[in-house]
Design a protein around this motif. Structure first.
Motif, PDB file in Angstrom:
ATOM      1  N   LEU A  96       1.609 -39.489   8.350  1.00  0.00           N
ATOM      2  CA  LEU A  96       1.964 -38.282   9.092  1.00  0.00           C
ATOM      3  C   LEU A  96       1.501 -38.365  10.540  1.00  0.00           C
ATOM      4  N   ALA A  97       0.390 -39.048  10.770  1.00  0.00           N
ATOM      5  CA  ALA A  97      -0.109 -39.212  12.139  1.00  0.00           C
ATOM      6  C   ALA A  97       0.800 -40.115  12.962  1.00  0.00           C
ATOM      7  N   ASN A  98       1.355 -41.121  12.327  1.00  0.00           N
ATOM      8  CA  ASN A  98       2.141 -42.131  13.044  1.00  0.00           C
ATOM      9  C   ASN A  98       3.625 -41.799  13.156  1.00  0.00           C
ATOM     10  N   SER A  99       4.092 -40.830  12.366  1.00  0.00           N
ATOM     11  CA  SER A  99       5.531 -40.587  12.313  1.00  0.00           C
ATOM     12  C   SER A  99       5.863 -39.096  12.334  1.00  0.00           C
ATOM     13  N   PRO A 100       6.373 -38.580  13.464  1.00  0.00           N
ATOM     14  CA  PRO A 100       6.836 -37.190  13.478  1.00  0.00           C
ATOM     15  C   PRO A 100       7.921 -36.943  12.431  1.00  0.00           C
ATOM     16  N   PHE A 137      -6.961 -40.196  12.174  1.00  0.00           N
ATOM     17  CA  PHE A 137      -5.584 -39.767  11.924  1.00  0.00           C
ATOM     18  C   PHE A 137      -5.433 -38.248  11.807  1.00  0.00           C
ATOM     19  N   VAL A 138      -6.561 -37.533  11.747  1.00  0.00           N
ATOM     20  CA  VAL A 138      -6.482 -36.093  11.471  1.00  0.00           C
ATOM     21  C   VAL A 138      -5.771 -35.340  12.587  1.00  0.00           C
ATOM     22  N   THR A 162      -7.885 -28.232   9.507  1.00  0.00           N
ATOM     23  CA  THR A 162      -8.462 -29.256   8.639  1.00  0.00           C
ATOM     24  C   THR A 162      -9.738 -28.681   8.046  1.00  0.00           C
ATOM     25  N   ALA A 163     -10.151 -29.214   6.905  1.00  0.00           N
ATOM     26  CA  ALA A 163     -11.349 -28.716   6.230  1.00  0.00           C
ATOM     27  C   ALA A 163     -12.489 -29.714   6.418  1.00  0.00           C
ATOM     28  N   LEU A 188     -14.141 -33.831  16.552  1.00  0.00           N
ATOM     29  CA  LEU A 188     -13.906 -32.393  16.424  1.00  0.00           C
ATOM     30  C   LEU A 188     -13.611 -31.708  17.758  1.00  0.00           C
ATOM     31  N   GLU A 189     -14.130 -32.221  18.849  1.00  0.00           N
ATOM     32  CA  GLU A 189     -13.915 -31.530  20.127  1.00  0.00           C
ATOM     33  C   GLU A 189     -12.434 -31.371  20.456  1.00  0.00           C
ATOM     34  N   PRO A 190     -11.614 -32.432  20.382  1.00  0.00           N
ATOM     35  CA  PRO A 190     -10.180 -32.218  20.640  1.00  0.00           C
ATOM     36  C   PRO A 190      -9.489 -31.420  19.530  1.00  0.00           C
ATOM     37  N   ILE A 191      -9.980 -31.518  18.304  1.00  0.00           N
ATOM     38  CA  ILE A 191      -9.419 -30.701  17.228  1.00  0.00           C
ATOM     39  C   ILE A 191      -9.673 -29.227  17.500  1.00  0.00           C
TER      40      ILE A 191
END
Length: 345
Positions: A96-100, A137-138, A162-163, A188-191
């Motif tokens: 999912l991270a690599n493919s929209p 990848f999150v 995300t959890a 976590l900072e950019p998340i």
């Protein structure tokens, strides 16, 4: 005049008691309404999802967390009016991270195909994968899922998050000193910036049980069970239980990465009923009953704001890995008998 004054004072006192009683009742109701239960399925003896959904409804449990897009469970949830956290399993994160396109297909197959008959509230992109080898990848997976959700026109109804486990905290005491570990901080900072921009909460799994078991000298059992009479002070704030202290430590950590506007949803919390010295039916009943009553009150840092919380878990799961306690967090046995009586109303 004296008799009249006494009567007036008595009426004022009665009115005050009634108002306080009504306020406490409202807080109890808010607590129950903000609580859901996690539907774990790591077992080979659980009832079919249709019966599970009926059990949720019969117990007035209006929120559910589902750890993967199980088609049978999602079908059973149609028309139930149960609000759902749906997890993206960790095995899907890299794709999912690599493919929209993969994210679009995932949202189409697992969300749009059931919406609005299934009331999705959050998509949790990974559970407790920060910080490990999948953590990279999150965020890109969250971004691609968010784009897919927006393309479907559901961005105002479904939030992407995300959890995290509380092991992302470097410092948790006192709560005002809460901060993320070095390993978690960079991830976590950019998340958190993503969560701020999309007005989404951070999902957090909060377990006073493990804090007590890992350090019983520093974390008294009563403090973990919401039954302590001791007050721990942190500046102007007072803490009577570990749950509040952990949640507020997370809030402090969020503030340190410009996330003061981010709410915390407690995506797991519970207490095992067997498998350990303090893993008993009485302690599990005490913790979860007090948790349900308490969360409507908020925390010392965020008073009066109910904490959306999900009890772990609906059933004892006989195929969970790890120590025996891991298989005994359920509110119900697989035959739907309650492990102990607990009320969600």
């Amino acid at each position: 005049m004296a008799a009249s004054s006494a009567t007036s004072s008595g009426l004022v006192m009665v009115a005050t008691v009634l108002v306080l009683g009504l306020l406490m009742a409202c807080l109890d109701i808010a607590g129950a309404q903000s609580v859901g239960v996690c539907y774990g399925m790591q077992a080979n003896n659980l009832p079919p999802p249709t019966e599970v959904v009926d059990l949720y409804k019969s117990k007035n449990i209006g929120r559910l967390r589902l750890y993967d897009p199980n088609a049978t469970a999602l079908q059973a949830l149609r028309g139930s009016n149960i609000q759902v956290i749906l997890d993206v399993p960790r095995d899907n994160l890299q794709d999912l991270a690599n493919s929209p396109g993969a994210a679009n297909s995932w949202v189409q197959n697992n969300v749009q195909n059931y919406w609005p008959d299934v009331q999705f509230k959050y998509i949790s992109v990974g559970n407790e994968v920060i910080p490990n080898s999948l953590a990279q990848f999150v965020l890109p997976a969250m971004q691609n899922i968010q784009t897919a959700i927006s393309s479907a026109g559901l961005q105002d109804q479904i939030k992407v998050s995300t959890a995290v486990a509380t092991t992302v905290l470097q410092t948790s005491y006192p709560p005002s000193n809460g901060s993320f570990t070095n390993a978690a901080h960079g991830i976590l900072e950019p998340i958190v910036r993503f969560l701020v921009s999309n007005q989404a909460p951070l999902l957090a799994n909060v377990y006073p049980y493990f804090s007590h078991v890992n350090d019983p000298n520093s974390v008294p059992l009563q403090y973990a069970l919401f039954t302590s009479s001791t007050v721990n002070r942190d500046g102007s704030l007072s803490y009577r239980n570990l749950f509040d202290a952990i949640v507020d430590a997370l809030y402090s950590a969020l503030e340190r990465v410009s996330g003061s506007s981010v709410e915390i949803v407690v995506s797991e919390s519970g207490w095992p009923s067997a498998g350990g010295t303090v893993a008993t039916v009485d302690n599990a009943r005490t913790y979860n009953s007090n948790l349900i009553r308490h969360v409507g009150q908020g925390t010392p840092k965020r008073p009066g704001k109910a904490i959306e919380t999900y009890v772990f878990a609906m059933f004892n799961e006989n195929q969970k890995e790890g120590e025996e306690v891991e298989r005994n967090f359920g509110l119900f046995f697989p035959d739907k008998r309650p492990v102990y009586e607990i009320s969600f109303t």
